[in-house]
Design a protein around this motif. Structure first.
Motif, PDB file in Angstrom:
ATOM      1  N   HIS A  49       0.752  -1.272   0.322  1.00 56.06           N
ATOM      2  CA  HIS A  49      -0.116   0.190  -0.070  1.00 56.06           C
ATOM      3  C   HIS A  49       0.835   1.332  -0.010  1.00 56.06           C
ATOM      4  O   HIS A  49       1.992   1.202   0.245  1.00 56.06           O
ATOM      5  N   ALA A  50       0.355   2.408  -0.534  1.00 55.38           N
ATOM      6  CA  ALA A  50       1.051   3.524  -0.114  1.00 55.38           C
ATOM      7  C   ALA A  50       2.423   3.697  -0.481  1.00 55.38           C
ATOM      8  O   ALA A  50       2.523   3.356  -1.701  1.00 55.38           O
ATOM      9  N   ALA A  70       4.012   2.742  -3.812  1.00 57.08           N
ATOM     10  CA  ALA A  70       4.623   3.478  -4.986  1.00 57.08           C
ATOM     11  C   ALA A  70       6.119   3.182  -5.400  1.00 57.08           C
ATOM     12  O   ALA A  70       6.503   3.251  -6.536  1.00 57.08           O
ATOM     13  N   SER A 120       0.497   0.939 -12.676  1.00 60.60           N
ATOM     14  CA  SER A 120      -0.526   1.781 -12.203  1.00 60.60           C
ATOM     15  C   SER A 120      -0.810   1.703 -10.660  1.00 60.60           C
ATOM     16  O   SER A 120      -1.091   0.715 -10.029  1.00 60.60           O
ATOM     17  N   ILE A 121      -0.433   2.671 -10.073  1.00 62.76           N
ATOM     18  CA  ILE A 121      -0.359   2.625  -8.628  1.00 62.76           C
ATOM     19  C   ILE A 121      -1.820   2.541  -7.909  1.00 62.76           C
ATOM     20  O   ILE A 121      -1.972   1.545  -6.921  1.00 62.76           O
ATOM     21  N   LEU A 122      -2.872   2.958  -8.706  1.00 60.32           N
ATOM     22  CA  LEU A 122      -4.256   2.902  -8.336  1.00 60.32           C
ATOM     23  C   LEU A 122      -4.603   1.155  -8.218  1.00 60.32           C
ATOM     24  O   LEU A 122      -5.071   0.763  -7.224  1.00 60.32           O
ATOM     25  N   SER A 123      -4.265   0.559  -9.239  1.00 67.43           N
ATOM     26  CA  SER A 123      -4.671  -0.620  -9.255  1.00 67.43           C
ATOM     27  C   SER A 123      -3.799  -1.632  -8.405  1.00 67.43           C
ATOM     28  O   SER A 123      -4.214  -2.386  -7.871  1.00 67.43           O
ATOM     29  N   ILE A 137      -2.347  -0.583  -5.387  1.00 63.38           N
ATOM     30  CA  ILE A 137      -2.927  -0.431  -4.203  1.00 63.38           C
ATOM     31  C   ILE A 137      -4.351  -1.234  -3.779  1.00 63.38           C
ATOM     32  O   ILE A 137      -4.568  -1.779  -3.058  1.00 63.38           O
ATOM     33  N   GLY A 138      -5.062  -0.998  -5.048  1.00 67.18           N
ATOM     34  CA  GLY A 138      -6.435  -1.736  -5.000  1.00 67.18           C
ATOM     35  C   GLY A 138      -6.520  -3.226  -4.757  1.00 67.18           C
ATOM     36  O   GLY A 138      -7.277  -3.934  -4.258  1.00 67.18           O
ATOM     37  N   ARG A 175       4.842  11.594   6.751  1.00 64.41           N
ATOM     38  CA  ARG A 175       4.527  10.241   5.750  1.00 64.41           C
ATOM     39  C   ARG A 175       4.586  10.984   4.396  1.00 64.41           C
ATOM     40  O   ARG A 175       5.174  10.385   3.592  1.00 64.41           O
ATOM     41  N   MET A 177       7.305  10.201   0.908  1.00 66.40           N
ATOM     42  CA  MET A 177       6.806   9.994  -0.748  1.00 66.40           C
ATOM     43  C   MET A 177       5.613  10.745  -0.780  1.00 66.40           C
ATOM     44  O   MET A 177       4.432  10.431  -0.010  1.00 66.40           O
ATOM     45  N   GLU A 196      -2.194   9.280  -9.862  1.00 67.09           N
ATOM     46  CA  GLU A 196      -2.484   9.541 -11.226  1.00 67.09           C
ATOM     47  C   GLU A 196      -4.094  10.016 -11.351  1.00 67.09           C
ATOM     48  O   GLU A 196      -4.740   9.257 -10.770  1.00 67.09           O
ATOM     49  N   HIS A 218      -2.299  10.613   4.269  1.00 68.18           N
ATOM     50  CA  HIS A 218      -2.852   9.625   5.319  1.00 68.18           C
ATOM     51  C   HIS A 218      -1.821   9.493   6.344  1.00 68.18           C
ATOM     52  O   HIS A 218      -0.510   9.582   6.179  1.00 68.18           O
ATOM     53  N   LEU A 228      -8.146   2.279   1.998  1.00 69.55           N
ATOM     54  CA  LEU A 228      -7.331   2.768   1.049  1.00 69.55           C
ATOM     55  C   LEU A 228      -7.571   2.025  -0.410  1.00 69.55           C
ATOM     56  O   LEU A 228      -7.391   2.232  -1.344  1.00 69.55           O
ATOM     57  N   ALA A 229      -7.300   0.464  -0.030  1.00 75.20           N
ATOM     58  CA  ALA A 229      -7.468  -0.257  -1.348  1.00 75.20           C
ATOM     59  C   ALA A 229      -8.733  -0.325  -2.029  1.00 75.20           C
ATOM     60  O   ALA A 229      -8.716  -0.269  -3.222  1.00 75.20           O
ATOM     61  N   ALA A 253      -8.844   2.806  -3.740  1.00 76.10           N
ATOM     62  CA  ALA A 253      -8.224   2.810  -5.025  1.00 76.10           C
ATOM     63  C   ALA A 253      -9.036   2.071  -6.008  1.00 76.10           C
ATOM     64  O   ALA A 253      -8.874   2.369  -7.267  1.00 76.10           O
ATOM     65  N   ARG A 254      -9.469   1.008  -5.606  1.00 76.00           N
ATOM     66  CA  ARG A 254     -10.232   0.162  -6.652  1.00 76.00           C
ATOM     67  C   ARG A 254     -11.293   0.668  -7.196  1.00 76.00           C
ATOM     68  O   ARG A 254     -11.712   0.625  -8.634  1.00 76.00           O
ATOM     69  N   VAL A 302     -10.035   3.887  -9.849  1.00 81.29           N
ATOM     70  CA  VAL A 302      -9.495   3.636 -11.250  1.00 81.29           C
ATOM     71  C   VAL A 302     -10.630   3.907 -12.260  1.00 81.29           C
ATOM     72  O   VAL A 302     -10.274   4.224 -13.383  1.00 81.29           O
TER      73      VAL A 302
END
Lengths: 93, 150
Positions: free
Chosen positions: A15-16, A20, A47-50, A52-53, B49, B53, B58, B65, B114-115, B118-119, B122
């Motif tokens: 994560h996070a 990254a 893809s960072i979102l993918s 993390i997801g 935090r 980074m 994107e 967080h 968070l996950a 994020a899903r 997308v």
């Protein structure tokens, strides 16, 4: 297709910040790489979102796939990043 | 347990010259809601935090967080910025900002949030819906439906 099963080294999971760092490393490879978990559709490792997801927890196994020239080298590099515990020296987030 | 997010934790006109100011504005809502006990202490944790980074992602998203001893309950605050706030993403400033606060020693619950977030992020539809939401209640309903009930 070359694939690699890797256990996530970061205790907080992929994560996070660990995510990254992984995505940066994936983007630096010469070939496209996907990352998935058992029972979960693989996603683009850049893809960072993918990523993390995926919600890959510390100690959980993920599966990397790469194709083409240099695929094994890409998998080697990303395996190292994934296995590293990026939380050891800092406060986990 | 307390709701992760409610209308008081939504700012549809988020301002701030940079990500720290924007984050501070959202964090003030957490203090008012009783979710954060020490604003400066909490902001220092978020900043620590963020400095490891940047949390800009994107597609116009910022996800500052922190897990912090100054947090009393897992909380999500949302801010929408017309101008955009630079969260360090390569493709430009963020207009959708999610502040995730988790208590120290808590489990991995906030990472699951968070996950899940994020899903959904997308998908363009979800972002568009957040950008078009008419008021704070609509945002809360949207996040609860799309993120928390998945």
């Amino acid at each position: 297709m070359p694939q690699r099963r890797v256990t996530v080294g970061s205790r907080v999971g992929l994560h996070a910040r660990p995510a990254a760092l992984f995505v940066q490393a994936a983007a630096a490879q010469d070939v496209p790489v996907t990352i998935g978990k058992d029972g979960v559709e693989p996603v683009d490792a850049r893809s960072i979102l993918s990523v993390i997801g995926l919600d890959a927890k510390g100690g959980e196994e993920v599966v990397l796939h790469a194709e083409g020239e240099g695929a094994e080298a890409a998998l080697d590099a990303l395996e190292t990043v994934l296995e590293t515990d990026h939380d050891t020296s800092e406060k986990p987030t | 347990m307390t709701d992760l997010i409610n209308a008081d934790l939504v700012d549809l006109d988020l301002t701030g010259e940079d990500r720290y100011e924007a984050t501070a504005l959202l964090a003030e809502r957490l203090v008012e809601a009783g979710r954060v006990t020490d604003l400066d202490g909490f902001l220092a944790d978020v900043r620590a935090r963020e400095e490891q980074m940047p949390t800009g992602l994107e597609g116009g998203i910022g996800i500052p967080h922190a897990r912090s001893a100054h947090v009393t309950a897992p909380t999500l605050a949302f801010g929408r910025s017309t101008e955009g706030v630079d969260f360090g993403a390569a493709d430009g400033p963020a207009d959708l900002v999610f502040l995730i606060a988790a208590p120290e020693g808590g489990g991995s619950e906030h990472m699951t949030i968070l996950a899940s977030l994020a899903r959904r992020l997308v998908h363009k539809e979800f972002k568009d819906a957040l950008r078009a939401a008419p008021d704070a209640d609509a945002v809360v309903a949207l996040i609860k439906k799309e993120v928390l009930e998945q």
